[in-house]
Enzyme design. Structure first.
Site, PDB file in Angstrom:
ATOM      1  N   ASP A  96     -10.229   6.252 -40.911  1.00 53.34           N
ATOM      2  CA  ASP A  96     -10.470   5.165 -40.725  1.00 53.34           C
ATOM      3  C   ASP A  96     -11.514   4.851 -39.736  1.00 53.34           C
ATOM      4  O   ASP A  96     -11.549   5.523 -38.613  1.00 53.34           O
ATOM      5  CB  ASP A  96      -9.246   4.072 -40.508  1.00 53.34           C
ATOM      6  CG  ASP A  96      -8.421   4.165 -41.810  1.00 53.34           C
ATOM      7  OD1 ASP A  96      -8.737   4.486 -42.861  1.00 53.34           O
ATOM      8  OD2 ASP A  96      -6.939   4.146 -41.607  1.00 53.34           O
ATOM      9  N   ASP A 132     -11.073   2.257 -48.891  1.00 55.76           N
ATOM     10  CA  ASP A 132     -10.163   1.008 -48.996  1.00 55.76           C
ATOM     11  C   ASP A 132     -10.852  -0.164 -49.110  1.00 55.76           C
ATOM     12  O   ASP A 132     -10.430  -1.016 -50.227  1.00 55.76           O
ATOM     13  CB  ASP A 132      -9.573   0.730 -47.458  1.00 55.76           C
ATOM     14  CG  ASP A 132      -8.655   1.854 -46.764  1.00 55.76           C
ATOM     15  OD1 ASP A 132      -8.027   2.667 -47.654  1.00 55.76           O
ATOM     16  OD2 ASP A 132      -8.733   2.144 -45.641  1.00 55.76           O
TER      17      ASP A 132
END
Length: 193
Positions: free
Chosen positions: A128, A144
């Site tokens: 991330d 995402d």
């Protein structure tokens, strides 16, 4: 959408496959750049506090929920990817093909991390890097973004009554009402004969 012919199954499948491949490639490319160029656990301002890059590896789901159950998320993502591929055979709508392609690409992006990244197969940690601290405490990635926007799009398509095959819900209701009326006429004609 009225007047547009439904997509052939092969065209819908091609749209889904191409978009999924593009989203997957973009996600993995950004993750590669993140690993190679960003320091871990250190905010790099892009637009001040509005948008930051913050490299972390996430073993859990959103907000690091279930970080000790990584393998469950791997199985869940594999099942979701399988369902999307299976439902692709029913798609006759361009909008549904685009939405499913983007959603599949996002799911495959994070599934690739779960399968191939450290610490090992099926328990890999997702990379991330995007942080918007003013809006969310979560740190997320390109995959995402496509998963969330894909799920919102699915909800909107369902609410607005666009079916996978490209027809509208009201067309099915009208067709069912016409069939019922036709059946009653046939029954009345049979009774009168």
């Amino acid at each position: 959408m009225a007047g547009r012919r439904p997509l052939r199954r092969s065209a819908a499948g091609a749209i889904v496959a191409i978009l999924a491949a593009i989203v997957l490639a973009a996600d993995q490319f950004v993750k590669h750049l993140t690993i190679e160029n960003l320091p871990k656990h250190e905010a790099v301002p892009v637009l001040g506090e509005f948008l930051q890059l913050y490299y972390v590896r996430n073993s859990g789901a959103a907000f690091s929920i279930g970080s000790n159950m990584t393998w469950i998320f791997t199985i869940a993502m594999a099942i979701v990817a399988g369902i999307i591929v299976w439902k692709t055979f029913e798609v006759g709508s361009r909008l549904w093909a685009v939405v499913m392609g983007c959603l599949l690409g996002g799911v495959l992006g994070n599934l690739t991390d779960r399968l191939l990244r450290e610490p090992g197969f099926a328990v890999g940690h997702v990379v991330d890097m995007i942080s918007m601290p003013w809006m969310l405490p979560a740190i997320f990635n390109v995959a995402d973004i496509f998963i969330v926007s894909g799920m919102i799009s699915v909800a909107l398509l369902v609410v607005f009554g666009l079916r996978l095959d490209g027809t509208r819900e009201r067309e099915h209701e009208k067709s069912a009402a016409d069939d019922a009326a036709s059946g009653q006429e046939d029954a009345a004609a049979s009774a009168g004969a």
